[in-house]
Design a protein around this motif. Sequence first.
Motif, mmCIF file in Angstrom:
data_model
loop_
_atom_site.group_PDB
_atom_site.id
_atom_site.type_symbol
_atom_site.label_atom_id
_atom_site.label_comp_id
_atom_site.label_asym_id
_atom_site.label_seq_id
_atom_site.Cartn_x
_atom_site.Cartn_y
_atom_site.Cartn_z
ATOM 1 N N SER B 177 0.833 -1.207 0.000
ATOM 2 C CA SER B 177 0.000 0.000 0.000
ATOM 3 C C SER B 177 0.868 1.258 0.000
ATOM 4 C CB SER B 177 -0.921 -0.003 1.210
ATOM 5 O OG SER B 177 -0.146 -0.130 2.383
ATOM 6 N N ASP B 209 -2.812 -4.293 2.400
ATOM 7 C CA ASP B 209 -3.336 -3.815 1.126
ATOM 8 C C ASP B 209 -2.239 -3.896 0.064
ATOM 9 O OD1 ASP B 209 -5.607 -3.309 2.497
ATOM 10 O OD2 ASP B 209 -5.341 -1.133 2.587
ATOM 11 N N ARG B 232 -7.189 -6.298 -0.785
ATOM 12 C CA ARG B 232 -6.811 -6.361 0.627
ATOM 13 C C ARG B 232 -6.752 -7.816 1.040
ATOM 14 N NH1 ARG B 232 -9.921 -2.377 4.154
ATOM 15 N NH2 ARG B 232 -8.216 -1.080 3.373
#
Lengths: 242, 236
Positions: B177, B209, B232
């Motif tokens: 992420s 994520d 996710r």
Amino acid sequence: MISWASLAVTGIEIGFPRDLVKEIDSQFSPSRLAEQIRSGDAEAEEELVGHFGRGIGVILRAVTRDRELAEDLYQETFRLAVEKLRQGALNDPEKLGSFLAGTARNLASDHRRRTFRRRTDTAGDTLTSLPDTAPDQLGELLRKEKAALARRVIGELENPRDREMILRFYVHEEPKPAICEDLDLTPRHFDRVLFRARQRYRKKFVERVAREGKDFTSRTGESPGEHHVFHEALAEHGKQRP
Amino acid sequence: MKHEYIEEHGLVERYLQGTLDRAEREPFEAHFIDCPSCLEELEWAEDLRGAVRAAVAEGVLESPPSGPVRWIRWLGSLEPAPRRALIAATLAAALLLPFFAGRYQRPAAGEGPQLNTPLIYLSAVRGDELSASLQRIYLPQDRGQGRGQSLVLVLEVGSDRAPEEDGAEFGVRLRSSGGELLWESTGLFLNAAGALTLTLPPGFLEEGDYRLEVLGLGSDNKHAKLASYAFRAVSP
């Protein structure tokens, strides 16, 4: 007889049958047709199929790579398109062709996606659940006839490199740049060999139809309404008669 | 669209091979659907392709040599000494490279085919940002120490997003992420359904994520990002 007009693209003999281009119905108007279908004209719907049917067939076969499936999706494409046209969903009627092409492609892509999911989800069942795709006797005969013609066309290529090129392109579906690099060919040479092979194949097919006529149709089960290539061959043979 | 352009760029054959990108394919379809001469070219090309394949299947035409067969033939054309040296070097490289790369893993005892491996279809997202409603992927239970089930991610790239070059190659990058590059691979090709599939071994992903980027690699060796997929990973 069809006159093949050279396009003179850097000296390469590349031709389009210009006479056929002239045969396009000059009165055809996509806007008029879309409007007639919107107003419920059944004849206009038939005209739609008549005008765009061949192209839709090419698109469906190209996306599905499955002639039988393409035939199944053919009617569904027109059913969906006519439904939308009746609802007046086409914003720009001049783009009727693009609209139909998009409808066919989306339908075929969706089908392909769904089939792919089904096959992967039921991995173990795939072998037994696939439909029997063995061609019938007549289809098999036509396949053999065409295979023999293709063998002659490829066999007549004098340069072994050209033969290998065509086979690798058509059978292994290797990309053109890779084949050109491997065989030391220019892209122009590649295009020229393919184009000429196509012309030779077509010529031989037409000659075969001309020579054997009804005998050919009775043995293969082909009729003008069933196969585009045969239809064209017959038409071309007709044009060549004095 | 002009016929000169169609001829010069080999659109007929490229269309049938499915290697036209959307920018060329859509105008070409819009053109040929209403052009008898182009339809004729397409139909005869289709027919010849089918006939050639039928001829190979019937055995009336010899199948073209595949890549490995061509390599073996080339090898056979060499003098005995260099041929032996090349074979020895190739075998040594094939055997030793995995050890040097630190990637060799002896198959675990009892390791065999996995049944009903979960297939996870990811949908492309717009932009680079991870959205609030990420697609959830449930990590396999008992994934520690490389055990448990693998996951198969299916990225439906489709010919709509394929680069225009014939035989287009793809690359995939997996990022956290925070944008950190976690893994990448190139030289990938779409399967028959227009998708890329990635098999993730158990333990490969931790909770968090992630973003997968699909890159198109043209013959000019330039990368271009074609699509992003965000998800996710959560424990069940």
